[in-house]
Motif scaffolding. Sequence first.
Motif, PDB file in Angstrom:
ATOM      1  N   LEU A   1      -5.018   3.354   3.063  1.00 33.05           N
ATOM      2  CA  LEU A   1      -5.816   2.464   1.613  1.00 33.05           C
ATOM      3  C   LEU A   1      -6.189   4.422   1.062  1.00 33.05           C
ATOM      4  CD1 LEU A   1      -7.019   1.310   0.836  1.00 33.05           C
ATOM      5  CD2 LEU A   1      -9.401   0.845   2.317  1.00 33.05           C
TER       6      LEU A   1
ATOM      7  N   LEU B   1       0.937  -1.416  -0.233  1.00 35.59           N
ATOM      8  CA  LEU B   1       0.437  -0.247   0.113  1.00 35.59           C
ATOM      9  C   LEU B   1       0.734   1.237   0.094  1.00 35.59           C
ATOM     10  CD1 LEU B   1      -2.937  -0.751   2.395  1.00 35.59           C
ATOM     11  CD2 LEU B   1      -3.041  -0.770   0.333  1.00 35.59           C
TER      12      LEU B   1
ATOM     13  N   THR C   1      -3.868   5.484  -0.892  1.00 33.80           N
ATOM     14  CA  THR C   1      -3.386   4.723  -2.114  1.00 33.80           C
ATOM     15  C   THR C   1      -4.588   5.102  -3.251  1.00 33.80           C
ATOM     16  OG1 THR C   1      -2.408   2.913  -0.288  1.00 33.80           O
ATOM     17  CG2 THR C   1      -2.893   2.373  -2.660  1.00 33.80           C
TER      18      THR C   1
END
Length: 328
Positions: free
Chosen positions: A299, A52, A302
């Motif tokens: 997250l 990630l 990313t």
Amino acid sequence: MKLWLEVHLIVPETPFSLTTMSNQTLVTEFVLQGFSEHPEYRVLLFSCFLSLYSVALTGNILITLAIAFNPGLHTPMYFFLFNLATMDIICTSSIMPKALEGLVLEESSISYGGCMAQLYFLTWAASSELLLLTVMAYDRYAAICHPLHYSTMMSKAFCGTLAAGVWVLCAVNTAIHTGLMLRLNFCGPNVITHFFCEVPPLLLLSCSSTYVNSIMIVLADAFYGILNFLMTIVSYGFIISSILKMRTAEGKKKAFSTCSSHLIVVCMYYTAVFYAYISPVSSYSAEKSKLAGVLYTMLSPTLNPLIYTLRNKEVKAALRKLFPFFRT
């Protein structure tokens, strides 16, 4: 800030680093609990987090380069996207190296100064991103609801002022929170129930009054979490109303495509923020906060470049022009 005359204690059986001042023990080092309560997932988590982080860093750097070196992308929307990518780089880079170290060593320690520095840069980037998402919602409102006046409403000078205002306002806000944290005493224990330094778990470790800190957190939550969210909702209310009034299906599709990427990012980011932080410090949940931390520090940075790149022909064209080997 007071100048402490520190005398280091040699106490082998004490599991955390302390100093003494005026007959009071003070923590000089924190231990980041991380995910040590799940040692069986350590290798899996390290692989996922490293992947990630690599994708987030690469994706956001590519976006900043594509926008910086392509004159065709020097528009308000991409100017704000450049700032968003920069914030994502700061956000994820402020915590991921230490988090990865913790997964390798099983236990990660961080100095008091390092913890405060991490707290500052993470809070600065995260709060700036919330505010910038509101600014980007206003930009889409101006583009869709007032297309004839868009260039006037979102002039280069005004966009620069908005971006500078976001960075400076959030830097000042973060300095206040970090300053209030520096005035607290930490007498032990020193285990932070998270994989990075953040305000709620640090306040729970303090042995001095955190009343002022809690008040400032409530005010910050009201501004960044609630007021900004309402302003974004109002902007999209006008946007959706304008789209529905368009006569052609093609016009509606084109208008919606210009704001769909931003809407996805807004929903994803606010979901994580509301899930973890719009609640009193006293009801802080370590597990819930760790999950939310993964969402908005790893997250989200990313997915942001992937969402904006894969759904945007202009960005993909700029990347192919800058990097001929690039394929999307």
